[in-house]
Motif scaffolding. Structure first.
Motif, PDB file in Angstrom:
ATOM      1  N   UNK A  16       0.853  -1.182   0.000  1.00 48.92           N
ATOM      2  CA  UNK A  16       0.000   0.000   0.000  1.00 48.92           C
ATOM      3  C   UNK A  16       0.892   1.236   0.000  1.00 48.92           C
ATOM      4  N   UNK A  17       0.679   2.090  -0.975  1.00 48.06           N
ATOM      5  CA  UNK A  17       1.372   3.374  -1.036  1.00 48.06           C
ATOM      6  C   UNK A  17       0.278   4.428  -1.094  1.00 48.06           C
ATOM      7  N   UNK A  18       0.052   5.071   0.040  1.00 43.91           N
ATOM      8  CA  UNK A  18      -1.081   5.979   0.132  1.00 43.91           C
ATOM      9  C   UNK A  18      -2.354   5.171  -0.019  1.00 43.91           C
ATOM     10  N   UNK A  19      -3.198   5.567  -0.952  1.00 41.30           N
ATOM     11  CA  UNK A  19      -4.442   4.843  -1.217  1.00 41.30           C
ATOM     12  C   UNK A  19      -4.280   3.806  -2.314  1.00 41.30           C
ATOM     13  N   UNK A  20      -3.115   3.758  -2.925  1.00 47.77           N
ATOM     14  CA  UNK A  20      -2.880   2.830  -4.042  1.00 47.77           C
ATOM     15  C   UNK A  20      -2.519   1.443  -3.525  1.00 47.77           C
ATOM     16  N   UNK A  21      -3.070   0.459  -4.173  1.00 46.30           N
ATOM     17  CA  UNK A  21      -2.731  -0.939  -3.879  1.00 46.30           C
ATOM     18  C   UNK A  21      -1.895  -1.443  -5.044  1.00 46.30           C
ATOM     19  N   UNK A  22      -0.656  -1.806  -4.759  1.00 47.19           N
ATOM     20  CA  UNK A  22       0.255  -2.322  -5.777  1.00 47.19           C
ATOM     21  C   UNK A  22       0.728  -3.703  -5.342  1.00 47.19           C
ATOM     22  N   UNK A  23       1.225  -4.466  -6.304  1.00 48.62           N
ATOM     23  CA  UNK A  23       1.638  -5.842  -6.038  1.00 48.62           C
ATOM     24  C   UNK A  23       3.074  -6.045  -6.499  1.00 48.62           C
ATOM     25  N   UNK A  24       3.896  -6.621  -5.614  1.00 47.45           N
ATOM     26  CA  UNK A  24       5.320  -6.824  -5.858  1.00 47.45           C
ATOM     27  C   UNK A  24       5.519  -8.034  -6.771  1.00 47.45           C
ATOM     28  N   UNK A  25       6.097  -7.797  -7.948  1.00 45.35           N
ATOM     29  CA  UNK A  25       6.294  -8.857  -8.936  1.00 45.35           C
ATOM     30  C   UNK A  25       7.182  -9.977  -8.408  1.00 45.35           C
ATOM     31  N   UNK A  26       8.207  -9.646  -7.653  1.00 49.73           N
ATOM     32  CA  UNK A  26       9.122 -10.682  -7.149  1.00 49.73           C
ATOM     33  C   UNK A  26       8.406 -11.656  -6.219  1.00 49.73           C
TER      34      UNK A  26
END
Length: 66
Positions: A45-55
């Motif tokens: 989570x970066x702020x309100x963004x949900x991101x997913x770590x490829x590794x």
């Protein structure tokens, strides 16, 4: 019914994917991408963004195949 445009595959060297990029990377639907992202511990989570770590996604998929 309108067909969705195909999401372009994310850059291979890109570290973090949003949900639609993760869907394209894994060739799965939205629910499955969300589920795999959470189960693998790849959610960032970066702020309100949900991101997913490829590794972490890659390591999780490798464990599934083993």
């Amino acid at each position: 019914m309108r067909l969705k445009e195909k999401q372009q595959l994310p850059e291979v060297d890109q570290r973090l994917f949003n949900l639609s990029e993760l869907q394209a990377y894994l060739s799965v639907g939205q629910s499955t991408a969300w589920k795999l992202g959470r189960e693998s511990g790849a959610l960032v989570k970066i702020g309100r963004r949900a991101l997913y770590d490829r590794r972490k996604i890659d390591a999780y998929v490798d464990r599934l195949r083993a």
